[in-house]
Design an enzyme around this catalytic site. Structure first.
Site, PDB file in Angstrom:
ATOM      1  CG  ASP A 146     -11.472  -9.349  19.170  1.00  0.00           C
ATOM      2  OD1 ASP A 146     -11.810 -10.441  18.662  1.00  0.00           O
ATOM      3  OD2 ASP A 146     -11.568  -8.262  18.660  1.00  0.00           O
TER       4      ASP A 146
ATOM      5  CG  LEU B  44      -3.851   4.840  11.059  1.00  0.00           C
ATOM      6  CD1 LEU B  44      -2.851   4.445  12.110  1.00  0.00           C
ATOM      7  CD2 LEU B  44      -3.253   4.232   9.871  1.00  0.00           C
TER       8      LEU B  44
ATOM      9  CG  ASP C 114      -5.211  -5.606   9.082  1.00  0.00           C
ATOM     10  OD1 ASP C 114      -5.477  -6.558   8.216  1.00  0.00           O
ATOM     11  OD2 ASP C 114      -5.607  -4.366   8.709  1.00  0.00           O
TER      12      ASP C 114
ATOM     13  CB  SER D  83     -12.187   6.180  15.348  1.00  0.00           C
ATOM     14  OG  SER D  83     -13.348   5.888  15.166  1.00  0.00           O
TER      15      SER D  83
END
EC number: 2.7.11.1
Length: 255
Positions: free
Chosen positions: A125, A21, A85, A28
């Site tokens: 982040d 993904l 996203d 990962s």
């Protein structure tokens, strides 16, 4: 929630690993399917065993179960579907969105960050790529806590995250505090969503702290962005003040 640790053979017999993904800071992430019930899940199987903050990775996505291997942890997380996203979602929207949609998303992001803060977790982040959005319901999930840390009352002297979301105090003084830095990143995020580009194109522009507003947005939206992007950390709002801001509180808009 009841979570059990299993052996390697048990993991292989219980989950089927699919396509990748994406990649986070330390892991990962792969599509997966739980054999017992066919449930679609997320699998980040490359988290090193020595990383003491690995539970932060599943802070906002539901942690279904986890496996403890000799050299790594394997976390089995929920996989919202259909989702992508926020950066990919924005591109499909023409690279920016209207204020109503941005408000719906920001309310959720601020609430997610506020819940993290209450539990002593600093994400570090916050950006488009680390927000998953369900394209049917517009439900938002904050992901990838690989840069995360526990909140402390003293300044941080190491920046972990994406530099175009970095607050100017770190670039100038080499340190930052948790909440003001988080608020700065929220201001950058909101600017990016409604304008289609980031407010600062370089470290120099961030240090100078000058950005340009264009016509077309409400004064309330302008006000919130400018408040979050105050150069002095002490002048930025708290997370609670952001949540109570008139732009996010639809009942107050236009009064």
């Amino acid at each position: 929630m009841f979570v059990i640790s299993f052996s390697i053979d048990s993991f292989k017999s219980r989950c089927v690993v699919g396509d990748e993904l994406g990649q986070g800071v330390l892991a990962s992430v792969y599509k997966g399917r739980r054999v017992s019930d066919g449930r679609q899940v997320r699998l980040p199987p490359q988290i090193p065993f020595y990383w003491s903050f690995f539970p932060l990775l599943s802070f906002h996505l539901q942690l279904i179960e986890w496996f403890d291997e000799p050299q790594r942890y394997i976390l089995i997380q929920e996989r919202p579907d259909p989702c992508m996203d926020l950066e990919s979602f924005l591109k499909k929207q023409g690279n920016c969105m209207d204020e109503d949609m941005a408000r719906d998303i920001m309310v959720q992001v601020v609430e997610a960050v506020n819940q993290c803060s209450k539990r002593g977790v600093l994400h570090r982040d916050i950006k488009l790529q680390n927000l998953l959005i369900n394209i049917d319901t517009l439900e938002v999930k904050l992901i990838d806590f690989g840069c995360g840390d526990l909140i402390k009352t003293t300044p941080y002297d190491r920046y972990a995250g994406t530099f175009r979301y970095c607050p100017p105090e770190f670039l100038v003084y080499g340190s930052y505090d948790a909440d003001p830095a988080t608020v700065w990143s929220l201001g950058v995020l909101l600017f990016r969503m409604v304008y289609g580009h980031l407010p600062f194109a370089s470290k120099f522009e961030t240090i100078v702290g000058i950005f340009v507003f264009k016509d077309g947005l409400s004064k309330e939206c302008h006000n919130l962005i400018a408040w979050c992007l105050e150069w002095l950390p002490s002048k930025r709002p708290s997370l609670q003040q952001i949540r109570q801001h008139e732009w996010l509180d639809q009942d107050q808009v236009g009064q």
